[in-house]
Scaffold this active site. Structure first.
Site, PDB file in Angstrom:
ATOM      1  N   HIS A  65       0.682  -1.108  -0.048  1.00 36.51           N
ATOM      2  CA  HIS A  65       0.079   0.086  -0.198  1.00 36.51           C
ATOM      3  C   HIS A  65       0.967   1.153   0.081  1.00 36.51           C
ATOM      4  CE1 HIS A  65      -3.168   2.518   2.602  1.00 36.51           C
ATOM      5  NE2 HIS A  65      -3.070   2.927   1.351  1.00 36.51           N
ATOM      6  N   MET A 136     -10.210   3.402   1.985  1.00 32.38           N
ATOM      7  CA  MET A 136      -9.323   3.684   3.465  1.00 32.38           C
ATOM      8  C   MET A 136     -10.798   4.068   4.499  1.00 32.38           C
ATOM      9  SD  MET A 136      -6.119   3.413   3.253  1.00 32.38           S
ATOM     10  CE  MET A 136      -6.171   3.779   4.956  1.00 32.38           C
ATOM     11  N   GLY A 141      -2.038   7.256   7.512  1.00 35.59           N
ATOM     12  CA  GLY A 141      -0.880   7.823   8.102  1.00 35.59           C
ATOM     13  C   GLY A 141      -0.178   6.979   9.424  1.00 35.59           C
ATOM     14  N   PHE A 142      -1.410   6.538   9.941  1.00 37.01           N
ATOM     15  CA  PHE A 142      -1.126   5.812  11.386  1.00 37.01           C
ATOM     16  C   PHE A 142      -1.929   4.430  11.713  1.00 37.01           C
ATOM     17  CE2 PHE A 142      -0.054  10.404  11.682  1.00 37.01           C
ATOM     18  CZ  PHE A 142       1.232  10.281  12.042  1.00 37.01           C
ATOM     19  N   GLY A 143      -1.610   3.496  12.431  1.00 42.15           N
ATOM     20  CA  GLY A 143      -2.255   2.430  12.993  1.00 42.15           C
ATOM     21  C   GLY A 143      -2.969   2.986  14.151  1.00 42.15           C
ATOM     22  N   GLY A 144      -3.951   2.015  14.523  1.00 40.32           N
ATOM     23  CA  GLY A 144      -4.506   2.208  15.909  1.00 40.32           C
ATOM     24  C   GLY A 144      -5.820   3.397  15.805  1.00 40.32           C
ATOM     25  N   ASP A 174      -9.382  -0.837   4.983  1.00 34.36           N
ATOM     26  CA  ASP A 174      -7.961  -0.740   5.893  1.00 34.36           C
ATOM     27  C   ASP A 174      -8.365   0.536   6.784  1.00 34.36           C
ATOM     28  OD1 ASP A 174      -5.331  -0.472   6.751  1.00 34.36           O
ATOM     29  OD2 ASP A 174      -4.674   0.439   4.417  1.00 34.36           O
ATOM     30  N   GLY A 175      -7.979   0.377   8.232  1.00 29.89           N
ATOM     31  CA  GLY A 175      -8.107   1.136   9.090  1.00 29.89           C
ATOM     32  C   GLY A 175      -9.350   0.875  10.246  1.00 29.89           C
ATOM     33  N   GLY A 176      -8.897   0.741  11.219  1.00 31.79           N
ATOM     34  CA  GLY A 176      -9.807   0.349  12.358  1.00 31.79           C
ATOM     35  C   GLY A 176     -10.640  -0.907  12.476  1.00 31.79           C
ATOM     36  N   GLY A 196      -4.127  -4.079  11.463  1.00 34.68           N
ATOM     37  CA  GLY A 196      -2.776  -4.161  12.386  1.00 34.68           C
ATOM     38  C   GLY A 196      -3.017  -4.411  13.689  1.00 34.68           C
TER      39      GLY A 196
HETATM   40  C1  DX5 Z   1      -2.967   3.340   7.903  1.00 33.45           C
HETATM   41  C2  DX5 Z   1      -2.518   2.157   7.401  1.00 33.45           C
HETATM   42  C3  DX5 Z   1      -3.120   0.770   7.801  1.00 33.45           C
HETATM   43  C4  DX5 Z   1      -2.959   0.655   9.301  1.00 33.45           C
HETATM   44  C5  DX5 Z   1      -4.175  -0.123   9.613  1.00 33.45           C
HETATM   45  O1  DX5 Z   1      -2.529   4.222   7.083  1.00 33.45           O
HETATM   46  O2  DX5 Z   1      -2.813   1.949   5.911  1.00 33.45           O
HETATM   47  O3  DX5 Z   1      -2.882  -0.469   6.995  1.00 33.45           O
HETATM   48  O4  DX5 Z   1      -1.802  -0.049   9.534  1.00 33.45           O
HETATM   49  O5  DX5 Z   1      -3.904  -0.250  11.052  1.00 33.45           O
HETATM   50  P1  DX5 Z   1      -5.119  -0.448  12.115  1.00 33.45           P
HETATM   51  O6  DX5 Z   1      -5.759  -2.022  11.736  1.00 33.45           O
HETATM   52  O7  DX5 Z   1      -4.330  -0.611  13.492  1.00 33.45           O
HETATM   53  O8  DX5 Z   1      -6.083   0.389  12.143  1.00 33.45           O
HETATM   54 ZN    ZN Z   2      -2.515   0.323   4.693  1.00 36.45          ZN
END
Ligand code: DX5
Ligand code: ZN
Length: 217
Positions: A65, A136, A141-144, A174-176, A196
């Site tokens: 990605h 998305m 930009g960030f996980g979690g 992807d995300g949350g 993630g």
């Molecule tokens: C966010 C990334 C995601 C992220 C998802 O910019 O593209 O792939 O790792 O993380 P979670 O599952 O923790 O929301």
């Molecule tokens: Zn991703």
């Protein structure tokens, strides 16, 4: 078939190979690799050398990605490193059709993604040319981060658009994504689930994280 794509962003980077092998053993379908450049998104992660290293420790498809500006500059490097799927953001590609063709010519599967506030109209004309669309469900930009609830209806509208094309195109989210959100977005038509925190951050372990997602989907 629903596919689970663990995002290594939430894994322990000091023992990345072990984490990826654990995810493969636990039945993951893809390994999701988040590439960030500190320009398109306010975070910096990894580049082709990490993909090269991962290629040696897993047989799962590497789902890369690209959250980077001008991704066309790096497609060949990531393909050579072993990426199976290369996903670019519509927001970074003024010549999206050309970029998607470039991905195919490199022998990878092209994916296109869009930010939460980007209209689905931005992908309508590319649907005949791609294998997956990534919606998305947080700002990249960030996980979690927390799932944005209005993305469920967006996924449902995309599923209708895709049905009209008559092509088999996966909808990735992807995300949350966790056991509380995966059910509704699966019902809306998503088929690939990136997670993630819910997998690598699961208190009981990676296998339990994947199992909990499958059960809830
Ligand atoms: C966010 C990334 C995601 C992220 C998802 O910019 O593209 O792939 O790792 O993380 P979670 O599952 O923790 O929301
Ligand atoms: Zn991703």
């Amino acid at each position: 078939m629903l596919k689970i794509a663990p995002s290594i962003l939430a894994a322990d980077f000091a023992s990345l190979g072990i984490a990826v092998q654990a995810a493969e053993a636990a039945g993951a379908d893809y390994i999701h690799v988040d590439v960030m450049d500190g320009h398109f998104v306010p975070n910096i992660t990894i580049g082709p050398p990490v993909v090269t290293a991962l290629r040696k420790v897993t047989r799962l498809p590497l789902d890369v990605h690209l959250m980077i500006e001008a991704p066309e500059r790096y497609l060949a490097d990531f393909a050579r490193a072993g990426a199976d799927i290369l996903t670019v953001h519509v927001e970074t590609c003024p010549h999206l059709h050309r970029t998607v063709q470039q991905i195919r010519e490199l022998g990878a599967r092209p994916g296109v993604t869009l930010n939460p506030a980007t209209s689905l109209e931005a992908v309508r004309e590319i649907l005949p040319f791609v294998d997956q669309i990534l919606v998305m469900t947080v700002n990249p930009g960030f996980g979690g981060q927390r799932y944005i609830p209005t993305m469920t209806a967006k996924v449902a509208r995309l599923a209708t658009m895709i049905r009209d094309t008559g092509r088999a195109i996966d909808i990735e989210v992807d995300g949350g994504i966790d056991h509380t959100t995966i059910g509704e977005v699966a019902a809306a038509g998503a088929t690939i689930f990136v997670a993630g925190t819910a997998i690598f951050g699961h208190p009981d372990g990676i296998a339990e994280g994947i199992a909990a997602l499958r059960a809830a989907a």
